[in-house]
Design a protein around this motif. Structure first.
Motif, PDB file in Angstrom:
ATOM      1  N   THR A  90      38.606  46.515  28.075  1.00 32.95           N
ATOM      2  CA  THR A  90      38.001  45.208  27.795  1.00 32.95           C
ATOM      3  C   THR A  90      37.952  44.335  29.033  1.00 32.95           C
ATOM      4  O   THR A  90      36.940  43.671  29.308  1.00 32.95           O
ATOM      5  CB  THR A  90      38.803  44.486  26.688  1.00 32.95           C
ATOM      6  OG1 THR A  90      38.802  45.291  25.503  1.00 32.95           O
ATOM      7  CG2 THR A  90      38.194  43.128  26.364  1.00 32.95           C
ATOM      8  N   GLU A  91      39.034  44.339  29.807  1.00 36.42           N
ATOM      9  CA  GLU A  91      39.083  43.507  31.004  1.00 36.42           C
ATOM     10  C   GLU A  91      38.075  43.970  32.053  1.00 36.42           C
ATOM     11  O   GLU A  91      37.492  43.163  32.775  1.00 36.42           O
ATOM     12  CB  GLU A  91      40.495  43.525  31.607  1.00 36.42           C
ATOM     13  CG  GLU A  91      41.554  42.909  30.705  1.00 36.42           C
ATOM     14  CD  GLU A  91      41.222  41.480  30.306  1.00 36.42           C
ATOM     15  OE1 GLU A  91      41.452  40.569  31.123  1.00 36.42           O
ATOM     16  OE2 GLU A  91      40.734  41.271  29.182  1.00 36.42           O
ATOM     17  N   PRO A 119      37.366  37.991  32.512  1.00 37.93           N
ATOM     18  CA  PRO A 119      38.575  38.677  32.049  1.00 37.93           C
ATOM     19  C   PRO A 119      39.807  37.778  32.073  1.00 37.93           C
ATOM     20  O   PRO A 119      39.918  36.886  32.910  1.00 37.93           O
ATOM     21  CB  PRO A 119      38.724  39.837  33.038  1.00 37.93           C
ATOM     22  CG  PRO A 119      38.005  39.382  34.263  1.00 37.93           C
ATOM     23  CD  PRO A 119      36.861  38.543  33.767  1.00 37.93           C
ATOM     24  N   ARG A 157      35.201  45.247  31.463  1.00 39.05           N
ATOM     25  CA  ARG A 157      33.840  44.961  31.014  1.00 39.05           C
ATOM     26  C   ARG A 157      33.585  43.467  30.808  1.00 39.05           C
ATOM     27  O   ARG A 157      32.429  43.051  30.722  1.00 39.05           O
ATOM     28  CB  ARG A 157      33.558  45.695  29.698  1.00 39.05           C
ATOM     29  CG  ARG A 157      33.548  47.215  29.845  1.00 39.05           C
ATOM     30  CD  ARG A 157      33.177  47.882  28.534  1.00 39.05           C
ATOM     31  NE  ARG A 157      33.043  49.330  28.683  1.00 39.05           N
ATOM     32  CZ  ARG A 157      32.681  50.148  27.695  1.00 39.05           C
ATOM     33  NH1 ARG A 157      32.432  49.657  26.490  1.00 39.05           N
ATOM     34  NH2 ARG A 157      32.580  51.446  27.908  1.00 39.05           N
ATOM     35  N   SER A 158      34.633  42.673  30.707  1.00 39.51           N
ATOM     36  CA  SER A 158      34.468  41.247  30.396  1.00 39.51           C
ATOM     37  C   SER A 158      33.934  40.472  31.597  1.00 39.51           C
ATOM     38  O   SER A 158      34.318  40.731  32.748  1.00 39.51           O
ATOM     39  CB  SER A 158      35.810  40.656  29.959  1.00 39.51           C
ATOM     40  OG  SER A 158      35.708  39.264  29.750  1.00 39.51           O
ATOM     41  N   LYS A 159      33.035  39.519  31.326  1.00 40.63           N
ATOM     42  CA  LYS A 159      32.521  38.657  32.390  1.00 40.63           C
ATOM     43  C   LYS A 159      33.599  37.691  32.876  1.00 40.63           C
ATOM     44  O   LYS A 159      33.632  37.311  34.048  1.00 40.63           O
ATOM     45  CB  LYS A 159      31.314  37.863  31.865  1.00 40.63           C
ATOM     46  CG  LYS A 159      30.088  38.711  31.577  1.00 40.63           C
ATOM     47  CD  LYS A 159      28.924  37.844  31.112  1.00 40.63           C
ATOM     48  CE  LYS A 159      27.690  38.697  30.834  1.00 40.63           C
ATOM     49  NZ  LYS A 159      26.542  37.869  30.360  1.00 40.63           N
ATOM     50  N   ASP A 212      38.272  35.211  26.855  1.00 39.02           N
ATOM     51  CA  ASP A 212      38.307  36.619  26.465  1.00 39.02           C
ATOM     52  C   ASP A 212      39.218  36.774  25.237  1.00 39.02           C
ATOM     53  O   ASP A 212      40.375  37.171  25.340  1.00 39.02           O
ATOM     54  CB  ASP A 212      38.824  37.448  27.647  1.00 39.02           C
ATOM     55  CG  ASP A 212      38.864  38.933  27.340  1.00 39.02           C
ATOM     56  OD1 ASP A 212      38.265  39.345  26.337  1.00 39.02           O
ATOM     57  OD2 ASP A 212      39.495  39.671  28.108  1.00 39.02           O
TER      58      ASP A 212
END
Length: 569
Positions: free
Chosen positions: A261-262, A268, A264-266, A212
């Motif tokens: 961001t965390e 994180p 939505r991240s695959k 990430d």
């Protein structure tokens, strides 16, 4: 009876061999941790001398420490995430190489800025060593058995923390402070060789690596802006100013973007879902205070000994032994007790109480406080750190999914480092502001002391006006007494900042769920999870293919079979 006896006889040597293999595997980890601790602590007693020689001020002194803590905090969750995705042994060796090369480069620094830069790179390697050692331990040792081995790590930390300042003081007094940065090189080479030969981790399924990167940038921006603001506000610019608005506002915006961001991240950097785990959340809160006490004490106690009590670097190392002694005894002793009885919460509560008491009592010291009392206060603080620091990681590992051990362990370590980083920055800023105020308040005493020096007065007046960190032990008696009192007052005032955080840590520990420690290693837990997934519930009358290839049909509730020749579905 004979069969049982034979089985027991066979089990004994197997356990003994397993214990020996664990110690062999840990030897490289322990030496790697020793290298990182030694390289950090060996310069602690020399820092006042180093900053004085490089013409640095109190802000530079704080940032030499903060730079390492900052990059350690930021890189820790990155290393933890990589540990869940790739080769942990290789990562540990890479962390050692980064750490030691940066440490050696710091020995050639000619300005405070160069030293701060190399110390920042050093922190990247330190973050890997801190995170990966905990993760690798979970691979080979169960939480119930880990207490005694956590004690070994505590012992190594204590030896490095005791021996480092002593060795650093002797080296600085004998050959100059630059040699403090080179002393860890041969130990690091030995650690790399031992890790390669003795550390054999269970094979893990290869996973697709996804880092990430945006999360890394946002986290770095948020933490850096906050710490730079804390360090410079009040000196370089006013607390309430346009600079404060954009720096604090930028930190808040970066934090919000990081959270988005965390989510939505695959993959994180810090899976925010872990905060649903009450044990993880409360351990993180408690770790912040532990980090603040540990790093703050190591930095400012050394400064207190040299600037408030006129000690040399070697003497300062000797004078901080009581704190390390408390850490050593409590870490080893409590680790053994946790392994023996399987109970951890009472020890953590007592540790948090000692942490609070030690922090408060150190906020009351003066330049002429009886050193026996100062030693007692240091023992209390050290014992509190030793009883809480490693065991908070242990508690989290015990309740975390085995596939998230890396990010969970590094998460607690990250917030501990973050607490230490923010704590040192805040304490350093408070110290600098307090010193400035006290110098202004006692300008008449300083002027009177300068007048008593006769022909030497202009030389010392010029040194004081330069703004660089003074070397109090070399000052004439009349001037030294004034500045010892000023620095003692400022440093004790800084320790008061740690008290409310220690109280919050105690409250968090009290509410930690008191779950028993499992006897399974991370690898065994992963295997058990896979076995659970492979076991499916079968409706009545449905045929099942057994491991031998035979087709069987479970009995129905009335004991009749629906047909032994039906096909497996």
């Amino acid at each position: 009876m004979s069969t049982s006896s034979a089985a027991s006889a066979d089990a004994a040597p197997a356990d003994k061999k397993s214990s020996r293999q664990v110690l062999e595997a840990l030897s490289g980890l322990l030496l790697g941790m020793f290298v990182s601790m030694l390289a950090s602590t060996v310069v602690s007693t020399s820092l006042p001398t180093i900053i004085h020689d490089l013409d640095g001020n109190q802000t530079a002194f704080t940032w030499v420490v903060t730079a390492t803590l900052l990059t350690t905090a930021i890189s820790t969750p990155i290393w933890g995430k990589l540990a869940d995705l790739t080769n942990r042994k290789l990562l540990f060796q890479l962390a050692i190489i980064i750490f030691v090369l940066a440490t050696a480069a710091a020995g050639f620094a000619t300005t405070p800025e160069m030293l701060i830069t190399f110390r920042a790179i050093q922190g990247i390697g330190a973050g890997g060593l801190a995170a990966l050692s905990q993760v690798i331990m979970a691979d080979i040792i169960s939480p119930r058995e880990r207490g005694r081995y956590m004690g070994l790590f505590g012992a190594v930390m204590a030896v490095a923390t005791i021996g480092g300042p002593l060795l650093g003081g002797v080296i600085a007094d004998a050959w100059g402070w630059r040699w403090n940065f080179f002393v860890a090189l041969p130990v690091a080479i030995a650690a790399l060789i031992i890790v390669q030969r003795t550390l054999h981790l269970p094979k893990r399924d290869k996973q697709k690596t996804a880092i990430d990167y945006l999360g890394i940038v946002l986290l770095s921006a948020a933490v850096s802006l906050l710490l730079i603001w804390v360090s410079l506000a009040g000196n370089e610019f006013e607390w309430w100013s346009p600079t404060t608005i954009w720096m604090v506002g930028g930190a808040l915006v970066a934090t919000v973007l990081f959270i988005v961001t965390e989510l939505r991240s695959k993959e994180p950097l810090i899976p925010l879902g872990m905060f649903k785990n009450l044990t993880f959340t409360l351990s993180v809160i408690a770790s912040v205070a532990t980090g603040l006490a540990m790093f703050g004490a190591s930095v400012f106690l050394s400064q207190y000994m040299q600037l408030a009590r006129g000690a040399s670097p070697t003497e300062a190392g000797l004078m901080t032994i009581p704190m390390i002694g408390g850490l050593l005894i409590s870490s080893i002793g409590v680790g053994a007790l946790i392994t023996r009885f399987g109970r951890w919460k009472p020890f953590l509560i007592v540790g948090a109480i000692l942490l609070t008491a030690g922090s408060y009592l150190l906020s009351t010291i003066h330049y002429d406080t009886d050193f026996f009392l100062v030693s007692v206060y240091m023992v209390l603080l050290g014992a509190g750190v030793g009883m809480t620091m490693q065991n908070l990681v242990l508690v989290v590992q015990n309740t975390t999914k085995p596939t998230e051990i890396g990010v969970a362990s590094s998460g607690v370590t990250f917030f501990r480092s973050l607490g230490g980083t923010i704590g040192v920055s805040v304490m350093g800023a408070a110290l600098a502001a307090r010193i400035t105020d006290l110098v202004t308040e006692r300008k008449d005493d300083i002027a009177q002391a300068l007048m008593s020096l006769g022909a030497d007065a202009p030389k010392w007046a010029e040194q004081l006006q330069s703004g660089s960190l003074p070397k109090v032990s070399t000052m004439p008696e009349a001037l030294r007494v004034v500045f010892e009192d000023i620095y003692a007052n400022g440093i004790s005032h800084s320790f008061l900042i740690a008290v409310p955080f220690a109280v919050i840590s105690l409250i968090a520990i009290v509410f930690l769920p008191n779950k028993p420690l499992t006897r399974m290693t991370t690898s065994e837990r992963i295997q058990a999870s896979e076995a659970d997934l492979a076991t499916v519930s079968v409706p009545e009358g449905m045929a099942v293919l057994t491991t031998t290839g035979a087709i069987t049909v479970p009995e129905s509730g009335d004991g009749e079979r629906d047909g032994g020749t039906s096909s497996a579905r």
